[in-house]
Design an enzyme around this catalytic site. Structure first.
Site, PDB file in Angstrom:
ATOM      1  CE1 TYR A 145      -3.903  -2.669   5.742  1.00  0.00           C
ATOM      2  CE2 TYR A 145      -3.191  -0.429   5.124  1.00  0.00           C
ATOM      3  CZ  TYR A 145      -3.659  -1.792   4.260  1.00  0.00           C
ATOM      4  OH  TYR A 145      -3.618  -1.578   3.599  1.00  0.00           O
ATOM      5  CB  SER A 149      -0.446   0.204   1.670  1.00  0.00           C
ATOM      6  OG  SER A 149      -1.484   1.388   1.792  1.00  0.00           O
ATOM      7  CE  LYS A 174      -1.352  -4.485   3.403  1.00  0.00           C
ATOM      8  NZ  LYS A 174      -1.911  -5.472   3.005  1.00  0.00           N
TER       9      LYS A 174
HETATM   10  P1  NAD Z   1     -11.042  -6.438   1.213  1.00  0.00           P
HETATM   11  O1  NAD Z   1     -11.284  -6.611   2.784  1.00  0.00           O
HETATM   12  O2  NAD Z   1     -12.646  -5.871   0.335  1.00  0.00           O
HETATM   13  O3  NAD Z   1     -10.518  -7.941   0.719  1.00  0.00           O
HETATM   14  C1  NAD Z   1      -9.494  -8.700   1.566  1.00  0.00           C
HETATM   15  C2  NAD Z   1     -10.724 -10.180   1.375  1.00  0.00           C
HETATM   16  O4  NAD Z   1      -9.461 -10.382   2.644  1.00  0.00           O
HETATM   17  C3  NAD Z   1     -11.542 -10.284   1.983  1.00  0.00           C
HETATM   18  O5  NAD Z   1     -12.928 -10.939   1.362  1.00  0.00           O
HETATM   19  C4  NAD Z   1     -11.374 -11.252   3.469  1.00  0.00           C
HETATM   20  O6  NAD Z   1     -12.694 -12.042   3.947  1.00  0.00           O
HETATM   21  C5  NAD Z   1     -10.158 -12.108   3.326  1.00  0.00           C
HETATM   22  N1  NAD Z   1      -9.400 -11.926   4.438  1.00  0.00           N
HETATM   23  C6  NAD Z   1      -8.634 -11.298   5.156  1.00  0.00           C
HETATM   24  N2  NAD Z   1      -8.315 -12.525   6.316  1.00  0.00           N
HETATM   25  C7  NAD Z   1      -8.284 -13.635   5.088  1.00  0.00           C
HETATM   26  C8  NAD Z   1      -7.316 -14.527   6.654  1.00  0.00           C
HETATM   27  N3  NAD Z   1      -6.828 -14.911   7.420  1.00  0.00           N
HETATM   28  N4  NAD Z   1      -7.734 -15.936   5.578  1.00  0.00           N
HETATM   29  C9  NAD Z   1      -8.539 -15.262   4.010  1.00  0.00           C
HETATM   30  N5  NAD Z   1      -9.137 -14.856   3.998  1.00  0.00           N
HETATM   31  C10 NAD Z   1      -8.786 -13.131   4.789  1.00  0.00           C
HETATM   32  O7  NAD Z   1      -9.652  -5.874   0.912  1.00  0.00           O
HETATM   33  P2  NAD Z   1      -9.351  -5.247  -0.339  1.00  0.00           P
HETATM   34  O8  NAD Z   1     -10.272  -3.591  -0.464  1.00  0.00           O
HETATM   35  O9  NAD Z   1      -9.574  -5.622  -1.195  1.00  0.00           O
HETATM   36  O10 NAD Z   1      -8.006  -5.202  -0.343  1.00  0.00           O
HETATM   37  C11 NAD Z   1      -7.038  -6.273  -0.845  1.00  0.00           C
HETATM   38  C12 NAD Z   1      -5.223  -5.871   0.186  1.00  0.00           C
HETATM   39  O11 NAD Z   1      -4.987  -5.147  -0.512  1.00  0.00           O
HETATM   40  C13 NAD Z   1      -5.209  -6.190   1.414  1.00  0.00           C
HETATM   41  O12 NAD Z   1      -4.009  -7.341   2.131  1.00  0.00           O
HETATM   42  C14 NAD Z   1      -5.329  -4.821   1.695  1.00  0.00           C
HETATM   43  O13 NAD Z   1      -4.629  -4.540   2.825  1.00  0.00           O
HETATM   44  C15 NAD Z   1      -5.046  -4.104   0.169  1.00  0.00           C
HETATM   45  N6  NAD Z   1      -4.572  -2.696   0.170  1.00  0.00           N
HETATM   46  C16 NAD Z   1      -5.766  -2.185  -0.060  1.00  0.00           C
HETATM   47  C17 NAD Z   1      -6.289  -0.732  -0.730  1.00  0.00           C
HETATM   48  C18 NAD Z   1      -7.700  -0.543  -0.451  1.00  0.00           C
HETATM   49  O14 NAD Z   1      -7.473   0.906  -0.449  1.00  0.00           O
HETATM   50  N7  NAD Z   1      -8.296  -0.951  -1.060  1.00  0.00           N
HETATM   51  C19 NAD Z   1      -4.965  -0.224  -0.787  1.00  0.00           C
HETATM   52  C20 NAD Z   1      -3.845  -0.950  -0.469  1.00  0.00           C
HETATM   53  C21 NAD Z   1      -3.779  -2.223  -0.206  1.00  0.00           C
HETATM   54  C1  WQD Z   2      -8.979   9.838   0.461  1.00  0.00           C
HETATM   55  C2  WQD Z   2      -9.187  11.553   0.644  1.00  0.00           C
HETATM   56  C3  WQD Z   2      -9.370  12.204   3.524  1.00  0.00           C
HETATM   57  C4  WQD Z   2     -13.484  10.200   3.811  1.00  0.00           C
HETATM   58  C5  WQD Z   2      -6.576   5.098   2.510  1.00  0.00           C
HETATM   59  C6  WQD Z   2      -5.726   4.153   3.185  1.00  0.00           C
HETATM   60  C7  WQD Z   2      -5.068   3.114   2.626  1.00  0.00           C
HETATM   61  C8  WQD Z   2      -5.384   3.071   1.519  1.00  0.00           C
HETATM   62  C9  WQD Z   2      -6.449   3.800   0.861  1.00  0.00           C
HETATM   63  C10 WQD Z   2      -4.899   0.864   2.291  1.00  0.00           C
HETATM   64  C11 WQD Z   2      -8.488  11.576   2.309  1.00  0.00           C
HETATM   65  C12 WQD Z   2     -10.973  12.956   2.532  1.00  0.00           C
HETATM   66  C13 WQD Z   2     -12.825  10.694   3.296  1.00  0.00           C
HETATM   67  C14 WQD Z   2     -14.578  10.991   4.162  1.00  0.00           C
HETATM   68  C15 WQD Z   2     -12.800  13.129   3.441  1.00  0.00           C
HETATM   69  N1  WQD Z   2      -5.885   1.832   1.872  1.00  0.00           N
HETATM   70  N2  WQD Z   2     -12.291  12.090   3.211  1.00  0.00           N
HETATM   71  N3  WQD Z   2     -14.134  12.338   3.997  1.00  0.00           N
HETATM   72  O1  WQD Z   2      -7.394   7.930   3.328  1.00  0.00           O
HETATM   73  O2  WQD Z   2      -6.322   8.491   1.019  1.00  0.00           O
HETATM   74  O3  WQD Z   2      -5.828   5.843   2.129  1.00  0.00           O
HETATM   75  O4  WQD Z   2      -6.926   3.865   1.733  1.00  0.00           O
HETATM   76  O5  WQD Z   2      -4.182   0.234   2.328  1.00  0.00           O
HETATM   77  O6  WQD Z   2      -4.386   2.946   3.582  1.00  0.00           O
HETATM   78  O7  WQD Z   2      -5.381   5.173   4.913  1.00  0.00           O
HETATM   79  O8  WQD Z   2      -8.043   6.982   1.401  1.00  0.00           O
HETATM   80  O9  WQD Z   2     -10.724   7.446   0.815  1.00  0.00           O
HETATM   81  O10 WQD Z   2     -10.069   7.134   3.315  1.00  0.00           O
HETATM   82  O11 WQD Z   2      -9.745   9.114   2.113  1.00  0.00           O
HETATM   83  O12 WQD Z   2     -12.801  14.311   3.422  1.00  0.00           O
HETATM   84  O13 WQD Z   2     -15.356  10.112   4.631  1.00  0.00           O
HETATM   85  O14 WQD Z   2     -10.759  11.802   1.228  1.00  0.00           O
HETATM   86  O15 WQD Z   2      -9.192  12.904   3.720  1.00  0.00           O
HETATM   87  O16 WQD Z   2      -8.534  13.108   2.277  1.00  0.00           O
HETATM   88  P1  WQD Z   2      -6.292   7.546   1.971  1.00  0.00           P
HETATM   89  P2  WQD Z   2      -9.497   7.973   1.755  1.00  0.00           P
END
Ligand code: NAD
Ligand code: WQD
Length: 339
Positions: free
Chosen positions: A149, A125, A153
């Site tokens: 969190y 991330s 990562k």
């Molecule tokens: P998500 O929660 O929709 O998907 C994660 C999936 O993993 C879920 O279906 C959950 O049930 C499953 N899971 C969790 N723990 C588990 C375990 N121990 N065993 C088996 N399954 C398990 O999240 P997402 O948005 O699809 O994100 C996927 C990955 O990408 C995550 O690792 C997240 O940290 C990373 N990520 C997400 C974002 C984002 O903004 N969505 C950004 C950067 C990184």
């Molecule tokens: C985007 C912008 C908020 C909600 C997060 C995680 C990051 C990654 C992606 C997993 C920011 C603003 C948000 C609201 C707002 N996930 N905001 N009102 O914070 O960039 O990233 O998701 O790895 O780790 O931190 O994304 O969508 O939460 O926020 O004003 O109700 O929107 O302040 O500037 P962020 P976000």
């Protein structure tokens, strides 16, 4: 035909990646404990790809069950999405995050090692960059995650690098995603947040559909042109493509691989610009208040995507309007997500 294990494949990013892989002639097996997803997303995937998907409701920390699955299939590679992702919750419950995210990956790697499966893509991330010193962010920039969190990562990236260095047989890529947005263009597969969304885009679409009253814009006094934070939003199907290309890059390599690669669009949009884009797509106004800054938010986050372009030949295909359009279609067709 190559077979890929996708852990967390019922979730948001995983499900879209599974669709892309199956549509490009990969056999996919999903392992997901459904802790943050629904089996209905598997059904939605199957309806899109018109193929049955082998799905196991298993926790990746359960070594015996995972080993059993590795006995059933000969995997060519593994993509790990399984993990928890709520930044705020990780501050309250750090052990839950360290156990699931780090413990899960370690168990998975141990089983992979035992079965001679050594090609791995990990969901990292942009949060690992902490408080950046310059934009755009390149993979060699200083890291310093600001939450448990984010640290999971960062620790996993380091573990993976150690594993990759331990033997030539390993091929490992960590993909650092910026802000995923959008949904499958059928409108039948998309993000299904539990409870009130933490992220901007699902909050906006839930206000637009009438489930939430108004958006809170967290601060308009940042050092940006309109005072709101700037982020790099990337279409979920472009992220999905990035995973397939990362796998293919490793399949084509004779030597070991140990890489970290950003996946973003390389462009930044402020909170107000995102609201504006959604308003244009929806043809309606999003009511909002300006509230105080959210703890931990940084003013700007934009990816350099040169490495993904060069190494993976990856190019984001979809712009911000397509992201908003697809997400809005999903929200309208599924006001309650998969529930
Ligand atoms: P998500 O929660 O929709 O998907 C994660 C999936 O993993 C879920 O279906 C959950 O049930 C499953 N899971 C969790 N723990 C588990 C375990 N121990 N065993 C088996 N399954 C398990 O999240 P997402 O948005 O699809 O994100 C996927 C990955 O990408 C995550 O690792 C997240 O940290 C990373 N990520 C997400 C974002 C984002 O903004 N969505 C950004 C950067 C990184
Ligand atoms: C985007 C912008 C908020 C909600 C997060 C995680 C990051 C990654 C992606 C997993 C920011 C603003 C948000 C609201 C707002 N996930 N905001 N009102 O914070 O960039 O990233 O998701 O790895 O780790 O931190 O994304 O969508 O939460 O926020 O004003 O109700 O929107 O302040 O500037 P962020 P976000």
């Amino acid at each position: 035909m190559k077979t890929i294990l996708v852990t967390g494949g019922a979730g948001f990013i995983g499900s879209h990646t599974v669709v892309d892989l199956v549509q490009h002639d990969y056999k996919v097996v999903i392992v997901d404990n459904l802790s943050n997803s629904s089996a209905k997303s598997i059904k939605a995937i199957e309806d899109i790809v018109k193929t049955e998907i082998d799905f196991f409701e298993v926790d990746i920390r359960d070594k015996d069950k995972l080993s059993y699955i590795f006995e059933l299939y000969k995997f060519d590679g593994v993509i790990n999405f399984a993990g928890y992702k709520a930044v705020g919750e990780s501050v309250e419950l750090p052990l839950k995050y360290y156990d699931n995210n780090i413990g899960g990956v370690i168990t998975l790697l141990e089983v992979m090692e035992e079965f001679g499966v050594n090609t791995f893509v990990f969901s990292s991330s942009a949060t690992v960059y902490g408080i950046p010193e310059k934009m755009p962010l390149t993979e060699g920039d200083k890291t310093g995650a600001a939450s448990p969190y984010g640290r999971t990562k960062l620790f996993i990236e380091n573990i993976l690098s150690d594993v990759a260095l331990s033997s030539q047989k390993w091929k490992i890529i960590s993909l650092r995603y910026f802000n995923p947005l959008g949904a499958h263009e059928s409108g039948n597969l998309g993000e299904d947040p539990n409870g009130i969304p933490n992220n901007l885009a699902p909050y906006i679409t839930q206000v637009a559909i009438g489930k939430l009253e108004k958006l809170s814009v967290f601060g308009n006094d940042y050092d940006t042109p309109d005072g709101t934070c700037i982020r790099d939003y990337v279409h979920i199907n472009d992220l999905a493509l990035g995973h397939r290309l990362a796998m293919e890059y490793m399949f084509n390599k004779k030597q070991s691989v140990n890489e970290i690669i950003n996946l973003g669009s390389g462009k930044g949009y402020s909170v107000f610009e995102i609201i504006d884009s959604f308003e244009k797509v929806m043809d309606k106004k999003i009511p909002y208040d300006i509230t105080k800054r959210r703890a931990g938010d940084i003013d700007i986050s934009i990816a350099s995507i040169d490495k993904a372009k060069k190494l993976l030949k990856w190019e984001p295909r979809y712009g911000i309007f397509k992201m908003c359009e697809d997400m809005w279609r999903w929200q309208q067709k599924n006001p309650n997500g998969f529930h």
